[in-house]
Scaffold this active site. Structure first.
Site, short mmCIF file in Angstrom:
data_model
loop_
_atom_site.label_atom_id
_atom_site.label_comp_id
_atom_site.label_asym_id
_atom_site.label_seq_id
_atom_site.Cartn_x
_atom_site.Cartn_y
_atom_site.Cartn_z
N LYS A 196 -12.59 8.60 -4.50
CA LYS A 196 -12.10 8.22 -5.49
C LYS A 196 -10.70 7.75 -5.28
O LYS A 196 -9.79 8.38 -4.70
CB LYS A 196 -11.92 9.60 -6.37
CG LYS A 196 -11.21 9.55 -7.60
CD LYS A 196 -11.30 11.07 -8.46
CE LYS A 196 -10.59 10.72 -9.75
NZ LYS A 196 -10.75 12.15 -10.49
N LYS A 249 -15.89 5.73 -6.86
CA LYS A 249 -15.10 5.66 -8.33
C LYS A 249 -13.64 4.98 -8.01
O LYS A 249 -12.90 5.61 -7.24
CB LYS A 249 -14.92 7.14 -8.86
CG LYS A 249 -14.07 6.87 -10.02
CD LYS A 249 -13.91 8.46 -10.58
CE LYS A 249 -13.14 8.24 -11.69
NZ LYS A 249 -12.71 9.81 -12.06
C1 PBG Z 1 -10.23 13.95 -13.44
C2 PBG Z 1 -11.07 12.64 -13.57
C3 PBG Z 1 -10.49 11.58 -14.10
C4 PBG Z 1 -11.46 10.76 -14.27
C5 PBG Z 1 -12.69 11.37 -14.30
N1 PBG Z 1 -12.50 12.63 -13.80
C6 PBG Z 1 -9.10 11.24 -14.28
C7 PBG Z 1 -8.26 11.13 -13.08
O1 PBG Z 1 -8.56 11.21 -11.81
O2 PBG Z 1 -7.08 10.78 -13.23
C8 PBG Z 1 -11.45 9.13 -14.90
C9 PBG Z 1 -12.71 8.49 -15.37
C10 PBG Z 1 -12.32 7.21 -16.12
O3 PBG Z 1 -11.26 6.77 -16.04
O4 PBG Z 1 -13.47 6.91 -16.90
N2 PBG Z 1 -10.93 15.02 -14.04
#
Ligand code: PBG
Length: 326
Positions: A196, A249
Site C-alpha cells: 500500500k 493499492k
Molecule cells: C485505511 C484505508 C484507506 C483506504 C482504504 N483503507 C485510506 C488511507 O490509507 O488513507 C483508501 C481507499 C480509497 O482511497 O479508495 N483504512
C-alpha cells in the site's frame, strides 16, 4: 518470425466475433469487491462530495444496498465504518458493539450470498485520524498491532468472512493470524493490504471516511511511491506471516507492481482501484471529456490484465450491470 505481408495482425481484428475469440483477458462479476461506508443514524444516504454515486449509509440503508449488490451477482463487499465517537485509541474499532460489528450482524441476518470483508485499521476511529496509537508525533507500531488484533478478532466474532488489514504496521499479519487462530477463527482468511503506497489517490476516501490525519501524513508506514523492490519484500513477508490473499493499492498507477507481485507469489492477488481513480473517471465523464463507461471497463480490464485476480472498485455495481448487458 516472418512478417508483413505474410503476417497481417488485422485479420484477427476485422469483426467482433473473431475479436472475442482471441481476447486474452476476460472480465467477470466474480472478481468484484464493492466498498461501502457505514455511518451512525437512520435513513441516512448521503452522497460523498468527491465521489458521485458513492454514499455514506446508515445501517438500514446499508442492508438495502447489500441486498442490491448481492442481487447483481457481486460476490463481496468490504466495509468501512465511521463511528459516532472517535478517540485517541480508536476504541470503537475493537468494541464488540462498534459500528462495523453491528453492521456485520445486520447484513448477515438479512442478506444471503454475500461475503463480508472488513477493513481493519484505526484511522477511521481515532480522533487524530492516524492509523495507530500515538506517542507525540510517532505512530507506535507494536502497541497499534495489539489493537488491530483485537479489532480483527472482534470483526470475526461479529461474523466477518474475511479480514483485511489496511494499516501497514510491521508484523500485523502474523499477529492477526495468531489472534484469529487463538480465538477459534482458524478458517477466516486474511486479505492483506500488503503493498500500500502513500498515495495522493486516497484523497476522496478521506472525505468519505472522515479520516484525514489532523497533522502530518502516512509516509512513516505506507510505502514510498517510487519503490518496487520494497513492494516485493512486503508481499513476501506478509505471505510468510500467513496472508491468504495479497493486495496492491492503488491499482491504475501501479500496474507494474501488480504484475511483478503476481509473478513472484503464488496466492490470489487483489488490487484496489481507489477513490481518486474513481473520482477522476467520474469527473472527466461528467464533463463529457471521456466516455465514462468505456474508460471504466478499460481501467478494470487493464488491472486484470496486469495480474489481479480480484478488484476492489467503486464501479462494481456499474461493471456488474455492464457485464449483464453484454
Ligand atoms: C485505511 C484505508 C484507506 C483506504 C482504504 N483503507 C485510506 C488511507 O490509507 O488513507 C483508501 C481507499 C480509497 O482511497 O479508495 N483504512
Amino acid at each position: 518470425m516472418s512478417s508483413y505481408p505474410l503476417q497481417r495482425f488485422r485479420r484477427l481484428r476485422y469483426n467482433p466475433l473473431v475479436r472475442d475469440l482471441v481476447r486474452e483477458t476476460l472480465i467477470s462479476k466474480n472478481d468484484l469487491i464493492y466498498p461501502l461506508f457505514v455511518v451512525p443514524g437512520e435513513n441516512v444516504k448521503k452522497e460523498v462530495r468527491s465521489m458521485p454515486g458513492v454514499f455514506n449509509l446508515s445501517m438500514d440503508k446499508l442492508v438495502e444496498e447489500c441486498k442490491e449488490v448481492a442481487s447483481l451477482g457481486i460476490p463481496a463487499v468490504i466495509l468501512f465504518g465511521i463511528p459516532e465517537h472517535k478517540d485517541e485509541t480508536g476504541s470503537d474499532a475493537y468494541d464488540d458493539n462498534g459500528i462495523i460489528q453491528r453492521a456485520i450482524r445486520a447484513i448477515k441476518k438479512e442478506v444471503k450470498n454475500l461475503l463480508v470483508i472488513t477493513d481493519v485499521c484505526l484511522c477511521e476511529y481515532t480522533s487524530h485520524g492516524h492509523c495507530g496509537v500515538l506517542r507525540g508525533d510517532e505512530i507506535l507500531n507494536d502497541e497499534t498491532v495489539d489493537l488491530l488484533v483485537k479489532e480483527a478478532v472482534s470483526h470475526a466474532g461479529a461474523g466477518a468472512d474475511v479480514i483485511a488489514p489496511s494499516d501497514m504496521m510491521d508484523g500485523r499479519i502474523g499477529a492477526i493470524r495468531r489472534g484469529l487462530d487463538e480465538a477459534g477463527f482458524k478458517n477466516i482468511p486474511v486479505l492483506s493490504y500488503a503493498v500500500k503506497y502513500a498515495s495522493g489517490f486516497y484523497g476522496p476516501f478521506r472525505d468519505a471516511a472522515d479520516s484525514t490525519p489532523a497533522f502530518g501524513d502516512r509516509r512513516s508506514h505506507q510505502m514510498d511511491i517510487a519503490n518496487t523492490r520494497e513492494a516485493l519484500k512486503e508481499a513476501l513477508s506478509d505471505l510468510e506471516e500467513g496472508a491468504d490473499i495479497l493486495m496492491v493499492k492503488p491499482a491504475g498507477a501501479y500496474l507494474d507492481i501488480i504484475h511483478q507481485v503476481k509473478q513472484m507469489t503464488n496466492v490470489p492477488l487483489a488490487a484496489y482501484q481507489v477513490s481518486g481513480e474513481y473520482a477522476m473517471i467520474k469527473a472527466a465523464g461528467a464533463n463529457g471529456w471521456i466516455d465514462e463507461e468505456r474508460v471504466m471497463i478499460e481501467a478494470f480490464t487493464a488491472i486484470k490484465r496486469a495480474g489481479a485476480d480480484m478488484v476492489l472498485t467503486y464501479f462494481a455495481k456499474d461493471i456488474a450491470r455492464y457485464i449483464d448487458k453484454h
